[in-house]
Motif scaffolding. Structure first.
Motif, mmCIF file in Angstrom:
data_model
loop_
_atom_site.group_PDB
_atom_site.id
_atom_site.type_symbol
_atom_site.label_atom_id
_atom_site.label_comp_id
_atom_site.label_asym_id
_atom_site.label_seq_id
_atom_site.Cartn_x
_atom_site.Cartn_y
_atom_site.Cartn_z
ATOM 1 N N SER A 1 0.874 -1.184 0.000
ATOM 2 C CA SER A 1 0.000 0.000 0.000
ATOM 3 C C SER A 1 0.909 1.232 0.000
ATOM 4 C CB SER A 1 -0.919 0.002 1.217
ATOM 5 O OG SER A 1 -0.141 -0.001 2.381
ATOM 6 N N PRO A 2 0.377 2.391 -0.409
ATOM 7 C CA PRO A 2 1.255 3.574 -0.496
ATOM 8 C C PRO A 2 1.817 3.955 0.868
ATOM 9 C CG PRO A 2 -0.853 3.980 -1.576
ATOM 10 C CD PRO A 2 -0.996 2.688 -0.846
ATOM 11 N N PRO A 3 3.133 3.992 1.013
ATOM 12 C CA PRO A 3 3.707 4.410 2.296
ATOM 13 C C PRO A 3 3.644 5.929 2.445
ATOM 14 C CG PRO A 3 5.439 3.837 0.746
ATOM 15 C CD PRO A 3 4.145 3.665 0.012
ATOM 16 N N GLU A 4 3.836 6.410 3.664
ATOM 17 C CA GLU A 4 3.910 7.861 3.871
ATOM 18 C C GLU A 4 5.344 8.243 4.153
ATOM 19 O OE1 GLU A 4 1.136 9.524 6.523
ATOM 20 O OE2 GLU A 4 -0.559 8.798 5.327
ATOM 21 N N GLY A 5 5.720 9.444 3.755
ATOM 22 C CA GLY A 5 7.083 9.891 4.001
ATOM 23 C C GLY A 5 7.241 11.305 3.495
ATOM 24 N N GLU A 6 8.429 11.855 3.754
ATOM 25 C CA GLU A 6 8.706 13.224 3.313
ATOM 26 C C GLU A 6 8.668 13.298 1.779
ATOM 27 O OE1 GLU A 6 12.469 14.419 4.859
ATOM 28 O OE2 GLU A 6 12.345 16.426 3.993
ATOM 29 N N LEU A 7 9.190 12.233 1.137
ATOM 30 C CA LEU A 7 9.121 12.099 -0.322
ATOM 31 C C LEU A 7 9.013 10.608 -0.630
ATOM 32 C CD1 LEU A 7 9.514 12.985 -3.309
ATOM 33 C CD2 LEU A 7 11.984 12.846 -2.913
ATOM 34 N N ALA B 1 14.834 14.390 -9.251
ATOM 35 C CA ALA B 1 15.930 14.644 -8.302
ATOM 36 C C ALA B 1 16.354 16.106 -8.356
ATOM 37 C CB ALA B 1 17.105 13.721 -8.603
ATOM 38 N N ALA B 2 16.364 16.681 -9.567
ATOM 39 C CA ALA B 2 16.773 18.095 -9.675
ATOM 40 C C ALA B 2 15.770 19.007 -8.984
ATOM 41 C CB ALA B 2 16.902 18.481 -11.150
ATOM 42 N N LEU B 3 14.483 18.682 -9.088
ATOM 43 C CA LEU B 3 13.461 19.592 -8.568
ATOM 44 C C LEU B 3 13.320 19.551 -7.048
ATOM 45 C CD1 LEU B 3 10.683 19.087 -11.286
ATOM 46 C CD2 LEU B 3 12.228 21.032 -11.045
ATOM 47 N N VAL B 4 13.625 18.418 -6.432
ATOM 48 C CA VAL B 4 13.443 18.331 -4.966
ATOM 49 C C VAL B 4 14.721 18.681 -4.202
ATOM 50 C CG1 VAL B 4 11.576 16.635 -5.090
ATOM 51 C CG2 VAL B 4 13.936 15.844 -4.882
ATOM 52 N N THR B 5 15.658 19.251 -4.926
ATOM 53 C CA THR B 5 16.955 19.562 -4.316
ATOM 54 C C THR B 5 16.931 20.928 -3.621
ATOM 55 O OG1 THR B 5 18.040 18.195 -5.889
ATOM 56 C CG2 THR B 5 19.384 19.904 -4.971
ATOM 57 N N ASP B 6 17.902 21.139 -2.776
ATOM 58 C CA ASP B 6 18.155 22.456 -2.180
ATOM 59 C C ASP B 6 16.969 22.990 -1.386
ATOM 60 O OD1 ASP B 6 20.627 22.378 -3.259
ATOM 61 O OD2 ASP B 6 20.102 23.517 -5.058
ATOM 62 N N GLY B 7 16.409 22.167 -0.549
ATOM 63 C CA GLY B 7 15.382 22.645 0.368
ATOM 64 C C GLY B 7 14.044 22.970 -0.265
ATOM 65 N N ALA B 8 13.827 22.491 -1.512
ATOM 66 C CA ALA B 8 12.550 22.795 -2.180
ATOM 67 C C ALA B 8 11.390 22.200 -1.393
ATOM 68 C CB ALA B 8 12.570 22.204 -3.584
ATOM 69 N N ASP B 9 10.261 22.866 -1.451
ATOM 70 C CA ASP B 9 9.040 22.353 -0.848
ATOM 71 C C ASP B 9 8.608 21.142 -1.686
ATOM 72 O OD1 ASP B 9 6.479 22.548 0.676
ATOM 73 O OD2 ASP B 9 5.708 22.952 -1.338
ATOM 74 N N VAL B 10 8.456 19.980 -1.048
ATOM 75 C CA VAL B 10 8.266 18.762 -1.832
ATOM 76 C C VAL B 10 6.961 18.771 -2.631
ATOM 77 C CG1 VAL B 10 7.947 16.246 -1.687
ATOM 78 C CG2 VAL B 10 9.841 17.353 -0.472
ATOM 79 N N PRO B 11 5.787 19.040 -2.034
ATOM 80 C CA PRO B 11 4.578 19.018 -2.872
ATOM 81 C C PRO B 11 4.654 20.006 -4.041
ATOM 82 C CG PRO B 11 3.985 18.973 -0.547
ATOM 83 C CD PRO B 11 5.465 19.235 -0.611
ATOM 84 N N ALA B 12 5.235 21.185 -3.815
ATOM 85 C CA ALA B 12 5.347 22.167 -4.914
ATOM 86 C C ALA B 12 6.299 21.637 -5.990
ATOM 87 C CB ALA B 12 5.844 23.504 -4.374
ATOM 88 N N ALA B 13 7.390 21.012 -5.554
ATOM 89 C CA ALA B 13 8.355 20.459 -6.526
ATOM 90 C C ALA B 13 7.699 19.347 -7.336
ATOM 91 C CB ALA B 13 9.590 19.935 -5.792
#
Ligand SMILES: Cc1cc2nc3c(=O)[nH]c(=O)nc-3n(C[C@H](O)[C@H](O)[C@H](O)COP(=O)(O)OP(=O)(O)OC[C@H]3O[C@@H](n4cnc5c(N)ncnc54)[C@H](O)[C@@H]3O)c2cc1C
Length: 370
Positions: free
Chosen positions: A130-136, A293-305
Motif C-alpha cells: 500500500s502507499p507508504p507515507e514519508g517526506e518524499l 531529483a533536480a526539482l526536490v533539491t536544495d530545500g525545495a518544498d516537496v509538494p510544490a516540486a
C-alpha cells in the motif's frame, strides 16, 4: 537543512536511477524491491540520445560508454532486405550532441545499482502493498504499480494485442555483420542490434494468438515464419537458446491524471508504461529520475516540486507514448493492402524528415534549477 528522507519503491531502471540521484543530492533513501536481489530481466535495450543524456546528467556517462555499443545504422527493411527508409546516426548525433546506443540490460542495471552510493539503503525481498507515507515517496514499481492502483484506481492497463520475443545471442555464432534495423513483414516485426562482446540483441513482435506453445515451440514457429527473411534474421533465431527466450504480451497504461499526489511521485512505467515501438520507456524513466531529483533539491518544498515535476513530465511522456502508438499502428500493418501502403509510405518519407522527427523526439534537456 536537516536530514531528508525519501522512500523509493521498485529497483528497476527508474527506481535505481532516482534513488541514486536523490542520494547524490543529499537525501537518505530507503529503496524497496520485491525481488530477492536487484537484477534485470531482459536481453538488450536501446537508449536514444535523450536516454544517454539523462544517464550523463546522472553523472554516469563515462560508465555507460564503457559497455554501450554506438548504433551506426538505423532504419526499416523489407523481409528481402531492401531498405524502406534509413537514418544516419552520425548526423543525428551531430545534431543532438549524444548518440543512440544499444546496451545489455543487465549491464545498465548493474551500473545504476553500483552508483547508488552510501545514502541509499536497499531492502530486497520486500513487497510494498500500500502507499507508504514519508517526506518524499517515489513509486517506481512498474506498470502494475500498487501505489498508483491505490492513488489512481481508474487508470487501466490495456493489453495491446501484441506479443514481444527477445533474446541475446553470443556474438561468435553470427557470421555476418548485424546492423541495427527493423524488418517489417505481415504483422510481424524483427529488430536486431549488436552489443559488442555481449553478443547480438534481437526482438520480434507479432499479433497475440499467432504463435503459441512452449518457448521452444514458439521459437520454432518464429523460425518457420521468418525462415526466408534476409540475413541475419534466420541465423539469429537459429542461434537462440529457447531457455533464454523472453516472451511478453505488450501492455500499456492509460493516461494518469497526475504524476504527483502530495508527497508521492509516480515514475517510469508506474506513470506512463508505453508500447516499446519507439524504444523509449526506459529513456523516459531516466528522464523522470533526473527531473525529479533536480526539482526536490536544495530545500525545495516537496509538494510544490512534485507539482512542477508533473507539469514537466506528463505532457512529454504523453506525447512520446502517443508517437509510439502511431508508429505501432503503421509498422504492424497486416494484410497485403495495408502492408503495401505502409511500405510505400515509409519509402516515400525522405530520410531527412524521419531524422527531423527523431531529433525532435530525442531533444530533451534536464531542467535548469536555480
Ligand atoms: C519488449 C520490450 C522492449 C523494450 N525496449 C526498450 C528499449 O529498447 N528502450 C527503452 O528505453 N525502453 C524499452 N522498453 C521499456 C522499458 O523496458 C521500461 O519502460 C522500463 O524498464 C521501465 O522501468 P521502470 O523502472 O519504470 O519499471 P520496471 O522495470 O517494471 O521496474 C519496477 C520494479 O519494481 C519492482 N516492484 C514492483 N512492484 C513492487 C512492489 N509492490 N514492491 C516492491 N517492489 C516492486 C519490480 O520487481 C521491478 O524491479 C521495452 C519494453 C518492452 C516490454
Amino acid at each position: 537543512m536537516g536530514k531528508r528522507n525519501a522512500i523509493v519503491i521498485g529497483a528497476g531502471i527508474g527506481g535505481l536511477a532516482v534513488a541514486g540521484a536523490l542520494g547524490r543530492h543529499g537525501w537518505h533513501v530507503d529503496l524497496f524491491e520485491r525481488r530477492p536481489e536487484v537484477s534485470a530481466v531482459g536481453a538488450g535495450l536501446l537508449l536514444a540520445a535523450n536516454g544517454v543524456r539523462a544517464v550523463r546528467a546522472l553523472g554516469l556517462g563515462g560508465q555507460l560508454a564503457g559497455f554501450a555499443s554506438p548504433v551506426t545504422t538505423a532504419g526499416f527493411r523489407t523481409p528481402s532486405g531492401s531498405w524502406l527508409g534509413r537514418m544516419d546516426p552520425e548526423r543525428l548525433a551531430a545534431r543532438l550532441g549524444d548518440r543512440m546506443v544499444a546496451v545489455p540490460r543487465p549491464a545498465l542495471h548493474r551500473m545504476l545499482a553500483d552508483a547508488l552510493g552510501p545514502r541509499v539503503t536497499v531492502h530486497t525481498g520486500v513487497t510494498v502493498d500500500s502507499p507508504p507515507e514519508g517526506e518524499l515517496v517515489v513509486a517506481a514499481d512498474g506498470i502494475a504499480s500498487v501505489v498508483r492502483a491505490a492513488l489512481a484506481p481508474r487508470v487501466l492497463i490495456t493489453d495491446v494485442g501484441q506479443v514481444a520475443w527477445r533474446a541475446l545471442v553470443p556474438a561468435a555464432v553470427v557470421d555476418t555483420e548485424v546492423p541495427f534495423a527493423e524488418t517489417l513483414g505481415d504483422g510481424l516485426r524483427f529488430g536486431s542490434a549488436p552489443l559488442g562482446r555481449a553478443g547480438v540483441y534481437w526482438y520480434a513482435t507479432a499479433p497475440a494468438g499467432l504463435i503459441a506453445g512452449s518457448p521452444a515451440e514458439q521459437l520454432g514457429q518464429l523460425r518457420l515464419l521468418l525462415g526466408d527473411w534476409h540475413r541475419p534474421v534466420p541465423q539469429l533465431l537459429a542461434a537462440t537458446d529457447p531457455a533464454r527466450l523472453l516472451i511478453h504480451p505488450i501492455a500499456q497504461l492509460a493516461s494518469v491524471p497526475t504524476m504527483a499526489h502530495g508527497r508521492t511521485a509516480l515514475l517510469g512505467d508506474a506513470a506512463h508504461a508505453m508500447t516499446p515501438n519507439l524504444g523509449q520507456g526506459a529513456c523516459q524513466a531516466l528522464e523522470d529520475a533526473v527531473t525529479l531529483a533536480a526539482l526536490v533539491t536544495d530545500g525545495a518544498d516537496v509538494p510544490a516540486a512534485l507539482t512542477r515535476y508533473d507539469a514537466l513530465r506528463r505532457p512529454r511522456t504523453a506525447a512520446v507514448r502517443a508517437q509510439a502508438d502511431r508508429l505501432g499502428s503503421l509498422v504492424q500493418a497486416r494484410g497485403p493492402l495495408a502492408r503495401r501502403l505502409r511500405d510505400l509510405l515509409l519509402a516515400a518519407i525522405p530520410d531527412r524528415i524521419t531524422e527531423a522527427g527523431a531529433v525532435q523526439l530525442a531533444d530533451w534537456r534536464p531542467p535548469v534549477t536555480s
